[in-house]
Design an enzyme around this catalytic site. Structure first.
Site, PDB file in Angstrom:
ATOM      1  N   SER A 133       0.833  -1.201   0.000  1.00 45.74           N
ATOM      2  CA  SER A 133       0.000   0.000   0.000  1.00 45.74           C
ATOM      3  C   SER A 133       0.863   1.243   0.000  1.00 45.74           C
ATOM      4  O   SER A 133       1.951   1.259   0.559  1.00 45.74           O
ATOM      5  CB  SER A 133      -0.916   0.043   1.224  1.00 45.74           C
ATOM      6  N   LYS A 205      -4.327  -6.585   3.702  1.00 43.16           N
ATOM      7  CA  LYS A 205      -4.320  -5.478   2.731  1.00 43.16           C
ATOM      8  C   LYS A 205      -5.764  -5.108   2.364  1.00 43.16           C
ATOM      9  O   LYS A 205      -6.105  -3.931   2.230  1.00 43.16           O
ATOM     10  CB  LYS A 205      -3.517  -5.868   1.485  1.00 43.16           C
ATOM     11  N   HIS A 208      -7.154  -3.119   5.122  1.00 42.02           N
ATOM     12  CA  HIS A 208      -6.582  -1.772   5.012  1.00 42.02           C
ATOM     13  C   HIS A 208      -7.414  -0.947   4.027  1.00 42.02           C
ATOM     14  O   HIS A 208      -7.781   0.201   4.300  1.00 42.02           O
ATOM     15  CB  HIS A 208      -5.121  -1.857   4.537  1.00 42.02           C
ATOM     16  N   ASN A 209      -7.718  -1.535   2.896  1.00 38.91           N
ATOM     17  CA  ASN A 209      -8.479  -0.792   1.888  1.00 38.91           C
ATOM     18  C   ASN A 209      -9.913  -0.525   2.339  1.00 38.91           C
ATOM     19  O   ASN A 209     -10.456   0.548   2.055  1.00 38.91           O
ATOM     20  CB  ASN A 209      -8.481  -1.556   0.564  1.00 38.91           C
ATOM     21  N   GLU A 212      -9.704   2.292   4.470  1.00 32.98           N
ATOM     22  CA  GLU A 212      -9.438   3.471   3.625  1.00 32.98           C
ATOM     23  C   GLU A 212     -10.759   4.031   3.058  1.00 32.98           C
ATOM     24  O   GLU A 212     -10.971   5.242   3.028  1.00 32.98           O
ATOM     25  CB  GLU A 212      -8.503   3.031   2.502  1.00 32.98           C
TER      26      GLU A 212
END
Ligand code: 2AM
Length: 504
Positions: A133, A205, A208-209, A212
């Site tokens: 990222s 990940k 994480h997105n 986000e």
């Protein structure tokens, strides 16, 4: 033809992310063999970067590419997520990839594909998945890295991953952002840590997105409420976000928001670019995957899902334009204290953000049990402190929370975050009420508050819901005066009859 067995690592897929990761590796002294399907791209890349510290070796075919790399090979793939990953993996196997070689997929692959691929290619190579990222700049000067796969393979990758990752200050946890081409950051703590077996890296990940998505949506709602209620220019809003970036909300996304809001429109220099950008959001799917996974595991990440739906609603631009001519709402003029409103929106954003992260970590906790991983939440929060899109001062606080208690059930129960919400919730509630009164959509603020109030409620209306399910479908209910697991059913058409008890 390149010198055989001389490169430390091979990288395949020279779009921007691939080029930048290759340059990042070369800046750290690794010799990188590179290959791209369209070989002109390889040639142009090599020509444009003749003097990197580690050196780049351009290859026109896959056998030269593999021959150039020291064995056991470390091959990094940055090809488009989806079928291309399997296509390239099979081509590499065909070209001579060996069982001990490590093939690392650094794209935005679905973690389920990574689990499948690790198994499918296990007798041909060691397939490994790493989340990356930080976008193009992160890839070039230090991304946040979320590696997952075979532990032995990780030992071989670790020196490269540690070198190329973003670095944060060991004392403060703040990103060190001083790298320039040929001069990488030295010192600091790397934003890279082994996440777990098979698809764990790509899973984290994805989370994480998902986070986000909600982080961005919350910022969007803060901007929208202030713009509508205060009727101020984008430039004024830029100053507000700039000030927020000096406090608890200090983060990359707030910083770029302040930058974006003061940008003038190149076509109309008297106006601001943001006011000319169409309000119809696109998405690539990681927020949706997070939400689907949350639904599969039964975890209430309602704010993350709300952020995905908010993008879906925004994308119905023409339908909304038509509806805006028909559907009414309140006529509202804010005549309260303007500074007080700015403070309140700040607190609403901060409290909602805490809830959103609580949801993301709650989902990861459920996932580790479901998929047999052992996740280290302090470590995950710590590698998000730098390099990635959600990097923020706040992530040091999450790192501290999970360092205090690695098995913390919910971030909201950590003493620091508990106190933060305790101190700031009055204004958060006032913003949610104001949004409702003014008729300004603020779904993420509202859903985060509903999550908070639901989570802190020992009693919810699900007793009635269970009664309804039993009434129309004989789905049974549990009772508060019986042990858990004792299921009862009432024949609602003959309520005088005794309940049936079924112990499972
Ligand atoms: P290209 O330059 O030849 O298109 C991002 O799309 C990167 O993945 C690009 O470097 C692209 O190569 C590569 N890529 C996409 N699909 C591919 C495939 N099926 N085989 C090899 N490379 C591919």
């Amino acid at each position: 033809m390149a010198e055989e067995n001389s490169a430390d690592v091979g990288l395949i897929g020279l779009a921007v992310m691939g080029q930048n990761l290759a340059l990042n590796m070369a800046d750290h002294g690794f010799k990188v063999s590179v290959y791209n399907r369209t070989s002109k791209v390889t040639k142009d890349f090599i020509d444009a970067n003749p003097n990197t510290p580690g050196g780049l070796v351009g290859c026109e075919n896959l056998s030269d590419f593999l021959a150039a790399v020291k064995t056991p090979r470390k091959i990094v793939m940055l090809v488009k997520a989806g079928p291309a990953v399997d296509m390239v993996a099979k081509q590499l196997i065909e070209a001579g990839l060996e069982k001990e070689d490590i093939l690392v997929d650094c794209g935005n692959s679905q973690w389920t594909d990574t689990i499948r691929r690790e198994k499918e290619y296990s007798d041909r190579c060691r397939f490994f998945g790493s989340g990356v990222s930080g976008g193009e700049i992160g890839a070039r000067f230090g991304p946040s890295l979320m590696p997952g796969g075979n532990g032995e393979a990780w030992k071989l990758l670790e020196p490269i991953w540690t070198a190329i990752a973003a670095k944060v200050d060991a004392e403060t946890g703040k990103p060190i952002e001083t790298a320039t081409p040929g001069h990488p950051v030295t010192g600091g703590v790397a934003c890279s840590a082994y996440i777990g077996e098979n698809g764990a890296g790509h899973y984290v990940k994805m989370i994480h997105n998902g986070i986000e998505y909600i982080d961005m949506q919350l910022i969007g709602e803060a901007y929208f409420l202030l713009r509508n209620l205060l009727q101020v220019t984008a430039e004024k809003l830029s100053q507000i976000f700039g000030r927020w970036n000096e406090g608890d909300l200090d983060s990359y996304l707030i910083e770029i928001t302040a930058d974006i809001l003061k940008q003038r429109d190149p076509e109309h220099p008297e106006a601001f670019l943001v006011d000319y950008i169409l309000d119809s959001a696109e998405q690539k799917g990681t927020g949706k995957w997070t939400s689907i996974n949350a639904l599969d595991l039964g975890i209430p990440t309602n704010s993350i899902a709300e952020a995905v739906f908010a993008r879906c609603l925004s994308a119905l631009k023409s339908e909304r334009e038509a509806a805006s001519r028909h559907l009414t709402g309140p006529v509202y003029r804010y005549d309260g204290d303007r500074n007080e409103l700015i403070k309140a929106v700040h607190d609403a954003l901060y409290c909602s953000k805490i809830c959103a992260y609580a949801q993301g970590f709650q989902l990861m906790r459920a996932a580790e049990a479901e998929y047999g991983w052992k996740l280290d939440f302090a470590s995950i929060a710590s590698i998000w402190r730098g390099g990635c899109i959600i990097r923020a001062r706040f992530l040091q606080k999450i790192t501290d929370a999970y360092t205090r208690d690695s098995r913390l059930v919910n971030l909201l129960l950590d003493p620091y975050f508990k106190e933060q919400i305790q101190n700031n919730q009055t204004r958060w509630r006032s913003v949610v009420a104001l949004a409702a009164q003014a008729g300004v959509a603020a779904p993420a603020f509202m859903s985060a508050l509903a999550y908070y109030d639901g989570y802190r409620s020992a009693q919810l209306p699900a007793n009635l819901l269970q009664a309804q399910r039993d009434y129309f479908g004989a789905h049974t209910y549990e009772r508060i005066d019986q042990p858990r697991g004792v299921h009862c059913h009432l024949d609602w058409s003959k309520p005088d009859r005794p309940q049936i008890k079924i112990a499972h």
